[in-house]
Design a protein around this motif. Structure first.
Motif, PDB file in Angstrom:
ATOM      1  N   VAL A   1     -26.472 -10.286  16.722  1.00 18.33           N
ATOM      2  CA  VAL A   1     -25.701 -11.289  17.460  1.00 18.33           C
ATOM      3  C   VAL A   1     -24.319 -10.759  17.807  1.00 18.33           C
ATOM      4  CG1 VAL A   1     -26.880 -13.225  16.333  1.00 18.33           C
ATOM      5  CG2 VAL A   1     -24.751 -12.325  15.350  1.00 18.33           C
ATOM      6  N   TYR A   2     -23.703 -11.423  18.797  1.00 14.62           N
ATOM      7  CA  TYR A   2     -22.293 -11.256  19.091  1.00 14.62           C
ATOM      8  C   TYR A   2     -21.582 -12.471  18.499  1.00 14.62           C
ATOM      9  CZ  TYR A   2     -24.002  -7.987  22.670  1.00 14.62           C
ATOM     10  OH  TYR A   2     -24.627  -6.970  23.326  1.00 14.62           O
ATOM     11  N   THR A   3     -20.300 -12.326  18.191  1.00 11.55           N
ATOM     12  CA  THR A   3     -19.576 -13.460  17.610  1.00 11.55           C
ATOM     13  C   THR A   3     -18.365 -13.831  18.471  1.00 11.55           C
ATOM     14  OG1 THR A   3     -18.222 -12.026  16.207  1.00 11.55           O
ATOM     15  CG2 THR A   3     -20.277 -12.879  15.271  1.00 11.55           C
ATOM     16  N   PHE A   4     -17.913 -15.070  18.297  1.00  8.93           N
ATOM     17  CA  PHE A   4     -16.718 -15.523  18.996  1.00  8.93           C
ATOM     18  C   PHE A   4     -15.853 -16.346  18.048  1.00  8.93           C
ATOM     19  CE2 PHE A   4     -20.200 -18.546  20.003  1.00  8.93           C
ATOM     20  CZ  PHE A   4     -19.687 -19.724  19.483  1.00  8.93           C
ATOM     21  N   HIS A   5     -14.563 -16.333  18.345  1.00  4.91           N
ATOM     22  CA  HIS A   5     -13.613 -17.138  17.574  1.00  4.91           C
ATOM     23  C   HIS A   5     -13.555 -18.546  18.146  1.00  4.91           C
ATOM     24  CE1 HIS A   5     -10.173 -18.267  15.181  1.00  4.91           C
ATOM     25  NE2 HIS A   5      -9.453 -18.518  16.263  1.00  4.91           N
ATOM     26  N   LYS A   6     -13.486 -18.632  19.501  1.00  4.79           N
ATOM     27  CA  LYS A   6     -13.483 -19.920  20.187  1.00  4.79           C
ATOM     28  C   LYS A   6     -14.623 -19.961  21.193  1.00  4.79           C
ATOM     29  CE  LYS A   6      -8.550 -21.098  19.964  1.00  4.79           C
ATOM     30  NZ  LYS A   6      -7.343 -21.442  20.782  1.00  4.79           N
ATOM     31  N   LEU A   7     -15.374 -21.046  21.197  1.00  5.46           N
ATOM     32  CA  LEU A   7     -16.479 -21.196  22.142  1.00  5.46           C
ATOM     33  C   LEU A   7     -15.982 -21.119  23.575  1.00  5.46           C
ATOM     34  CD1 LEU A   7     -19.468 -21.893  22.780  1.00  5.46           C
ATOM     35  CD2 LEU A   7     -18.804 -24.311  22.677  1.00  5.46           C
ATOM     36  N   SER A   8     -14.866 -21.760  23.865  1.00  3.39           N
ATOM     37  CA  SER A   8     -14.350 -21.783  25.237  1.00  3.39           C
ATOM     38  C   SER A   8     -14.088 -20.380  25.761  1.00  3.39           C
ATOM     39  CB  SER A   8     -13.069 -22.625  25.316  1.00  3.39           C
ATOM     40  OG  SER A   8     -12.081 -22.113  24.443  1.00  3.39           O
ATOM     41  N   GLU A   9     -13.585 -19.498  24.897  1.00  6.05           N
ATOM     42  CA  GLU A   9     -13.316 -18.126  25.320  1.00  6.05           C
ATOM     43  C   GLU A   9     -14.614 -17.360  25.569  1.00  6.05           C
ATOM     44  OE1 GLU A   9     -10.870 -16.452  22.296  1.00  6.05           O
ATOM     45  OE2 GLU A   9      -9.084 -17.600  22.870  1.00  6.05           O
ATOM     46  N   ALA A  10     -15.591 -17.574  24.711  1.00  3.24           N
ATOM     47  CA  ALA A  10     -16.878 -16.896  24.874  1.00  3.24           C
ATOM     48  C   ALA A  10     -17.560 -17.321  26.166  1.00  3.24           C
ATOM     49  CB  ALA A  10     -17.782 -17.195  23.677  1.00  3.24           C
ATOM     50  N   VAL A  11     -17.502 -18.619  26.474  1.00  3.98           N
ATOM     51  CA  VAL A  11     -18.129 -19.119  27.691  1.00  3.98           C
ATOM     52  C   VAL A  11     -17.395 -18.595  28.921  1.00  3.98           C
ATOM     53  CG1 VAL A  11     -18.682 -21.185  29.019  1.00  3.98           C
ATOM     54  CG2 VAL A  11     -19.030 -21.171  26.543  1.00  3.98           C
ATOM     55  N   GLU A  12     -16.087 -18.633  28.890  1.00  4.10           N
ATOM     56  CA  GLU A  12     -15.316 -18.142  30.038  1.00  4.10           C
ATOM     57  C   GLU A  12     -15.589 -16.665  30.295  1.00  4.10           C
ATOM     58  OE1 GLU A  12     -10.673 -18.000  31.678  1.00  4.10           O
ATOM     59  OE2 GLU A  12     -11.127 -18.750  29.662  1.00  4.10           O
ATOM     60  N   ASN A  13     -15.665 -15.875  29.243  1.00  2.71           N
ATOM     61  CA  ASN A  13     -15.891 -14.435  29.393  1.00  2.71           C
ATOM     62  C   ASN A  13     -17.292 -14.105  29.896  1.00  2.71           C
ATOM     63  OD1 ASN A  13     -13.312 -13.901  28.455  1.00  2.71           O
ATOM     64  ND2 ASN A  13     -13.957 -13.599  26.336  1.00  2.71           N
ATOM     65  N   ASN A  14     -18.245 -15.001  29.644  1.00  6.03           N
ATOM     66  CA  ASN A  14     -19.643 -14.698  29.977  1.00  6.03           C
ATOM     67  C   ASN A  14     -20.243 -15.593  31.050  1.00  6.03           C
ATOM     68  OD1 ASN A  14     -20.492 -12.542  27.922  1.00  6.03           O
ATOM     69  ND2 ASN A  14     -19.522 -14.076  26.613  1.00  6.03           N
ATOM     70  N   PHE A  15     -19.454 -16.475  31.625  1.00  2.00           N
ATOM     71  CA  PHE A  15     -19.984 -17.443  32.576  1.00  2.00           C
ATOM     72  C   PHE A  15     -20.643 -16.774  33.780  1.00  2.00           C
ATOM     73  CE2 PHE A  15     -19.505 -20.653  36.011  1.00  2.00           C
ATOM     74  CZ  PHE A  15     -20.238 -21.668  35.434  1.00  2.00           C
ATOM     75  N   THR A  16     -20.044 -15.700  34.268  1.00  2.40           N
ATOM     76  CA  THR A  16     -20.630 -14.991  35.405  1.00  2.40           C
ATOM     77  C   THR A  16     -21.425 -13.761  34.990  1.00  2.40           C
ATOM     78  OG1 THR A  16     -18.580 -13.728  35.709  1.00  2.40           O
ATOM     79  CG2 THR A  16     -18.802 -15.779  36.953  1.00  2.40           C
ATOM     80  N   ALA A  17     -21.463 -13.473  33.691  1.00  6.56           N
ATOM     81  CA  ALA A  17     -22.171 -12.280  33.215  1.00  6.56           C
ATOM     82  C   ALA A  17     -23.677 -12.495  33.127  1.00  6.56           C
ATOM     83  CB  ALA A  17     -21.637 -11.856  31.851  1.00  6.56           C
TER      84      ALA A  17
END
Length: 370
Positions: A47-63
Motif C-alpha cells: 500500500v501507499y500511505t497518506f497523512h491527510k485524505l484531502s492531500e492524497a485525493v488532490e495529488n491523485n485525482f487526475t492520476a
C-alpha cells in the motif's frame, strides 16, 4: 482503466484488498498512515500511505481513471468538491461502505464509466450496486454511454442533457454517421448491435434537419474537422467525434517488426478493436532508431512520436505509474509504454484502455485521448 482505492480504517483496508484480489487488473491502495506506519508494513500490505485524505485525493485525482473509496459518502463528497471540473474529464468515482454491502456510483457514471465499474466491483465482492442516473434507472441506453463504448467524444456537453431528457420522455434517438469516416461501417454495426437505428450519410446531409425532423433527436458521428460552430448546430443534434487511440510501445533492442505488429494486433484485440484504429504510436527517445517500431508506424501509416526521459518521468510521477527496475537501469526511466502514451495525449489527457501488457519482446499500452 487505472484504479486506486482509498481507505481510512482497518476494515476499509481489508475490503480494499478484497477488491484488488477480485479484479483482473491491479489496484493501487492508499490508506491512512496509521494503518501502515513504517516501510516494512507498507511493503507487506502493498500500500501507499497518506497523512491527510484531502492531500492524497488532490495529488491523485487526475492520476487515475477510477477512484474507489471505502468510507462514508459524506467524507468523499466534501473531499472531492473543490476538485471537480467537467463530467467529460473527471475520473469515475465509486464509494463502498466498510462492510461491502453497497457500492455507489458517485461521479462520472456515463462518460467516466463509474456505472459499469460499480456493477463490475459489486458483482466481484457480492455488494448491491447503487446507480442513480435516470437513464440507467429506467433501463435506457444513453448516447454518452454508447460514446464511451465506441471511443467517441460528445460535443457540445449541454446536448447530452437534451438527449437524455428526450429519452426519458419516451423519444427515440436516430443516429447519422459520416460515411467518409474510416470506420463508419464499424460504428453502424456496433450501434445496431445495441439496438440503435443508424444511417450512413454523405457529409452534407449530417446536419440537415427537415421541418418535420426538428423534434426528432439526432446523434451524429463525424470527424473533428467537420464540426460546425455551436450557433450553427440544430438544437436537436448531439455530435460525437472519434477520440484518438494512442499505442505506447516499448521493446527490446533489435526486436523484429513482425513481433511489434503482432503485439499491437493482440493488444487491440484485447479491448475489442483492431490495430487499424490506432491513430498514433509513442515510445522513448531511446528507441528512435528501433526498426521494428518505425516499421510499425510506416505499415499503419501512423505517426510515431518519441519522448525524452524528462518528459516521461513527469508522466510517471503525475500518473503514479509502476516502474520496472530492470528497464530503469538500462534507459533511465522504469516505464515506457504507459508514460509515452500519456505524453502523446498531452494536455487533453487520456484514459488507459489497456495497461502495460507484455508480449514477446514487446510491451504495449493503449490509451484513449480524453
Amino acid at each position: 482503466m487505472r484504479l486506486a482505492c482509498m481507505a481510512l480504517t482497518e476494515q476499509g483496508l481489508q475490503l480494499a484488498q478484497t477488491i484488488r484480489q477480485c479484479l483482473d487488473q491491479y489496484v493501487d491502495i492508499y490508506v491512512s498512515e496509521k494503518l501502515a506506519p513504517d516501510d516494512a508494513s507498507k511493503k507487506k500490505l502493498q500500500v501507499y500511505t497518506f497523512h491527510k485524505l484531502s492531500e492524497a485525493v488532490e495529488n491523485n485525482f487526475t492520476a487515475y481513471e477510477g477512484l474507489i473509496f471505502v468510507m462514508a459518502t459524506g467524507i468523499v463528497v466534501r473531499t472531492l468538491a473543490p476538485l471537480l471540473k467537467d463530467k467529460l474529464t473527471d475520473p469515475a468515482v465509486v464509494v463502498f461502505d466498510e462492510q461491502g454491502k453497497h457500492g455507489i456510483s458517485l461521479l462520472s457514471g456515463h462518460v467516466g464509466g463509474a456505472n459499469e465499474l460499480t456493477r463490475q466491483l459489486c458483482q466481484a465482492i457480492g455488494a448491491g450496486p447503487v446507480i442513480t442516473t435516470a437513464t440507467d434507472v429506467n433501463e435506457l441506453l444513453a448516447p454518452d454511454v454508447l460514446a464511451t463504448r465506441l471511443g467517441l467524444r460528445p460535443w457540445p456537453k449541454v446536448r447530452i442533457k437534451t438527449m437524455n431528457a428526450g429519452l426519458l420522455a419516451g423519444k427515440k434517438i436516430h443516429w447519422r454517421i459520416d460515411r467518409t469516416l474510416p470506420h463508419s461501417v464499424f460504428y453502424k454495426r456496433k450501434l445496431e448491435q445495441y439496438g440503435q437505428s443508424a444511417d450512413l450519410c454523405v457529409t452534407s446531409q449530417l446536419l440537415a434537419v427537415l421541418p418535420e425532423e426538428r423534434e426528432q433527436l439526432e446523434v451524429v458521428i463525424m470527424g473533428n474537422s467537420s464540426l460546425p460552430e455551436l450557433a450553427d448546430l440544430p438544437q436537436n443534434i448531439l455530435c460525437l467525434t472519434p477520440r484518438k487511440l494512442i499505442a505506447g510501445v516499448g521493446c527490446r533492442k533489435g526486436t523484429p517488426a513482425a513481433l511489434v505488429m503482432s503485439a499491437l494486433d493482440m493488444a487491440c484485440r484485447m479491448i475489442g478493436w483492431d490495430r487499424s484504429f490506432i491513430d498514433e504510436l509513442a515510445s522513448t527517445i531511446v528507441k528512435k532508431h528501433e526498426a521494428g517500431i518505425i516499421y510499425a508506424g510506416d505499415s499503419l501509416v501512423r505517426p510515431v512520436k518519441f519522448y525524452d526521459n524528462e518528459k516521461m518521468a513527469q508522466m510517471i510521477e503525475a500518473h503514479q505509474l509502476e516502474e520496472s527496475a530492470f528497464v530503469k537501469k538500462h534507459i533511465g526511466i522504469g516505464n515506457v509504454c504507459e508514460a509515452a502514451a500519456y505524453c502523446s495525449a498531452g494536455e487533453r489527457g487520456g484514459r488507459l484502455a489497456l495497461r502495460k501488457t507484455n508480449f514477446e519482446k514487446v510491451t504495449v499500452a493503449l490509451l484513449w485521448e480524453k
